[in-house]
Design a protein around this motif. Structure first.
Motif, short mmCIF file in Angstrom:
data_model
loop_
_atom_site.label_atom_id
_atom_site.label_comp_id
_atom_site.label_asym_id
_atom_site.label_seq_id
_atom_site.Cartn_x
_atom_site.Cartn_y
_atom_site.Cartn_z
N ASP A 97 1.45 2.63 1.20
CA ASP A 97 0.47 1.67 1.10
C ASP A 97 1.29 0.49 0.17
N THR A 98 1.74 -0.44 0.66
CA THR A 98 2.37 -1.79 0.23
C THR A 98 1.67 -2.92 0.33
N SER A 99 0.52 -2.86 0.77
CA SER A 99 -0.23 -4.14 1.02
C SER A 99 -0.31 -5.05 0.04
N ASP A 100 -0.58 -4.50 -1.18
CA ASP A 100 -0.85 -5.46 -2.43
C ASP A 100 0.69 -5.84 -3.17
N LEU A 101 1.75 -5.54 -2.79
CA LEU A 101 2.85 -5.59 -3.37
C LEU A 101 3.47 -6.87 -3.04
#
Length: 815
Positions: A97-101
């Motif tokens: 889950d890299t959506s907030d990076l």
């Protein structure tokens, strides 16, 4: 100059409110500029044109996905046991889950990577088994063909012997041709099988060479998530780094700790902290003892803090326009505080001495500003020149550091000769304190220099021998100096970056912290089928280098012109063997082209080597310009040479002390050091500039008093004694103040600031108290009148700068 400063001092004393108001306005405007334009600081250092930067530039062009910054997130079980399935799943979910990076190109799940590695090994074994089975089938087919050919040959021989007709023989020949065709098919299949076997073994060998590259430790307790950014290291924003930290630390996993490598979590050190404040407090105590009044002691502190605030906030306001190293404003604080306190002290002390001798307040302030202030201007000029000379190195971040330091020193000078007289004007005779006013009421106090007597010859010779021997002994460790940049092992104990460094070291070996990126050029026309073979050949050559424990090909560009490899050395980034690996790899030649090496370890080595190369040039420029200034000031050739020779001795001794403490670990517990390492790569250059300027400050204040006594008729040796006696107390106080201020930074959390503080504190201690107060007066005594010799033609050609202010004192009769 002296007359101008005299008038400026008188004006500031009479218009104190205006002067203080102007400086308050400047401070407010500077604070506003800082609030509006501050753009953050960087912990990365780089020098354009180095071998590693050229590799990065090439990767940006051909393999951009490997040119961005990269960091590691390290997970480790609290009790050192193997990661459980639930913990592994939680880590994998965080990696997926890299959506907030922010500015993140790729996050590699360590367990997927290890599974792929295991699958590749299993495929190799399965492929070998399939090849063996296929070979067995081919061997069986070959046996049948051989048997069929033997039967046909025997039958044909019988028919020929019995005189069979050609038509019958033609049938056998047709069957033989069919068998030959089958043989050709069988041979083609065998050739294809062997080609597949070659590729399989090449892949197996590549996997074998890469065996030491792991992201899950053998005991299963540690896992590493690799994070690749889209932006290069020097352009990576704090927002991007913080997004990674927040993402992986906000979602805690029971029983698992998380740590981040320096590329992600190396924090910007605090510009000033508790230990630095303690250093300033000690300086305040020295001022109280020296000046005998709390009010007078507060003046140098207030003026220094004002100058530092203006200089550092002004510099930080430019951080939005250019990349500024985190240590740059810290250097400004160090210098601004130290010289700001000292320069104001020189003026305050001169004014206090004149008041005690019966001078009128405003006239005394003006004279102090014209005499001591002139010395302050020339002393500050030497420091500014030495710092601005950092631009000759051609290294951008050093030039910027020098510019900020020079600006802070220049502001300190301006504040000293304007704000100090204004505050003295407001204080009047109260700055003497009660004891001073009682002393003044009983009559003028004679100058202590009036009772001075020359040194004895035995004491002089013993002083020269002992001081030179002591300085040379302190310099011995400098012969083994190694230069480098801090790594995670140098970070404060208990910090996340230090913990990540330790976990990588314990779980994967020391070289896990020293990953290198190696590039190789391929010949024009290399086909896809040839790439794997070339990768293996180059990987074999890299793996044969002493100190390399693992190598893996990681990429090839679309044109089959550039190969990239990940290389793991045996030791850490600042070990001598790692530097040898970098040099050895750069010496490898493939198809007439040398290999390129990048990575943090290679970058550190390049920076250190380049800085070491420019040190002689910088030293020559600084010493040359300062010699000219000192010849003008002292109107002598030997005095500047003595001053420079003493500085070189104290500089070498300072280098030796740095090596002994930070590289060898001597007295490490005293200074709170938990790990040793190389001396900061740009420390020798910075020390040359700053310490030379400060050394000439003390030289100026002592030797100018000696020259003043000499030109007023004292014999050469008596002039040395009088000048020494007149300036001794203020130089001792100024030296103690600088050592206190710089020493406060020795206990900073950042190793860069620790080395800065230690180097400057030791350098001032040795130069002020050993060279200027012991060695220099002794040498001046030995030289006698020769110390003040100068060719007549040069004396006539030079302007009279009158740094002692003798002409000013003659022109303005004391009240």
């Amino acid at each position: 100059m002296a007359e101008l400063l005299y008038r400026l001092g008188r004006l500031a004393a009479r218009r104190a409110g205006w002067v203080i108001g102007v400086w308050a306005l400047v401070l407010a405007l500077t604070a506003g500029a800082f609030a509006a334009f501050f753009g953050g600081l960087s912990n990365s250092f780089d020098i354009p044109g180095t071998a590693s930067s050229e590799v990065i530039d090439e990767l940006q062009e051909r393999l951009p996905e490997y040119s961005g910054a990269a960091g590691m997130v390290v997970f480790h079980t609290d009790d050192g046991s193997q990661l459980t399935d639930a913990q592994r799943t939680a880590i994998s979910q965080l990696a997926a889950d890299t959506s907030d990076l922010v500015d993140v190109a790729e996050v590699v799940d360590p367990f997927d990577a290890e599974q792929q590695r295991a699958d590749q090994l299993a495929q190799v074994e399965a492929g070998r088994a399939q090849l063996d089975e296929a070979r067995a089938q081919l061997d069986g087919g070959q046996a049948q063909l051989d048997a069929g050919r033997a039967q046909l040959d025997a039958a044909r021989a019988q028919l020929e012997a019995s005189g069979a007709p050609p038509a019958m023989l033609a049938g056998l020949d047709a069957q033989r041709a069919e068998l030959d065709a089958q043989q050709a098919t069988l041979d083609a299949g065998r050739a294809e099988l062997e080609a597949q076997a070659t590729l399989l073994e090449q892949g197996a060998r590549v996997a074998e060479l890469a065996e030491g590259i792991r992201v899950v430790s053998e005991d299963g307790a540690t896992a590493v998530v690799n994070v690749a950014f889209t932006e290069p290291r020097l352009e990576l924003s704090d927002e991007a780094k913080q997004s990674v930290i927040d993402h992986f630390s906000d979602h805690g996993i029971d029983g698992v700790e998380v740590a981040f490598s320096t590329e992600i979590a190396q924090g910007v050190p605090a510009i000033i902290g508790v230990s630095e404040a303690i250093g300033v407090a000690i300086a305040g105590i020295v001022l109280v003892v020296m000046l005998g009044s709390l009010l007078a002691a507060s003046f140098p502190i207030v003026t220094a803090l004002t100058g530092v605030a203006i200089g550092v906030l002004g510099a930080l306001a430019f951080s939005g326009l250019t990349t500024m190293a985190s240590v740059t404003p810290v250097l400004g604080v160090m210098l601004g505080l130290a010289v700001g306190i000292d320069y104001s002290l020189f003026i305050v002390n001169r004014h206090r001495r004149q008041l005690l001798s019966g001078a009128e307040v405003h006239e005394s302030i003006a004279l102090a500003n014209g005499t001591a202030g002139t010395a302050v201007v020339f002393a500050g000029s030497t420091v500014v020149v030495a710092l601005l000379a950092l631009f000759v190195t051609g290294i951008p971040f050093l030039g910027l550091m020098g510019a900020v330091g020079a600006a802070c020193v220049a502001i300190a000078v301006a504040v000293a000769v304007t704000l100090t007289p204004a505050m003295l004007g407001l204080a009047g005779e109260r700055m003497l304190g009660r004891r001073g006013r009682r002393t003044l009421a009983s009559g003028p106090v004679p100058h202590p220099a009036d009772t001075a007597t020359p040194m004895g010859w035995v004491r002089t010779v013993v002083t020269i021998v002992l001081t030179v021997a002591a300085l040379l002994a302190c310099a011995v460790p400098a012969a083994s100096m190694r230069l480098g940049l801090p790594d995670g092992g140098s970070e404060p104990e208990g910090s996340t970056t230090n913990r990540a460094f330790e976990l990588l070291h314990d779980g994967f070996g020391a070289g896990a912290n020293s990953t290198m990126l190696v590039t190789a050029q391929l010949p024009d026309g290399t086909t896809d089928d040839e790439v794997l073979g070339r990768q293996l050949d180059i990987a074999e050559a890299i793996g044969a280098v002493d100190g390399v424990v693992a190598v893996a090909p990681i990429a090839v560009d679309d044109a089959n012109e550039l190969l990239a490899f990940q290389v793991i050395p045996a030791e850490g980034p600042n070990d001598a063997s790692t530097a040898e690996v970098v040099h050895a790899l750069r010496g490898l030649e493939v198809d007439g082209e040398l290999l390129g090496v990048a990575g943090q370890a290679a970058i550190n080595i390049d920076i250190s080597n380049n800085l070491a190369d420019v040190l002689p040039l910088y030293l020559a420029v600084v010493v040359g310009i300062s010699l000219v200034i000192m010849i003008l000031v002292f109107r002598s050739l030997l005095v500047p040479l003595i001053a420079t020779g003493g500085f070189i001795l104290s500089l070498l001794a300072t280098y030796g002390a740095l090596v002994a403490v930070f590289q060898w670990g001597w007295f490490a517990p005293v200074f709170g050091l938990t790990a040793t390492g190389p001396v900061l790569s740009f420390m020798p250059l910075i020390l040359v500039g700053i310490l030379f300027g400060l050394a000439m400050d003390y030289q100026l204040f002592l030797a100018s008093g000696m020259r003043e006594a000499y030109v007023h008729g004292a014999t050469a040796r008596l002039a040395v004694a009088r000048g020494f006696r007149a300036g001794r107390s203020v130089v001792i106080a100024a030296g103690l103040i600088m050592v206190s201020v710089f020493g406060g930074f020795v206990f900073s959390e950042a190793v860069i600031i620790r080395q800065f503080g230690f180097g400057l504190a030791v350098g001032v201690l040795l130069d002020a108290f050993v060279v200027r107060l012991l060695l220099m007066p002794a040498l001046m005594h030995v030289l006698g009148r020769a110390a003040w010799w100068i060719p007549r033609w040069l004396d006539r050609a030079m302007p009279n700068v009158d740094v002692e202010g003798a002409a000013l004192e003659r022109a303005h009769q004391r009240a």
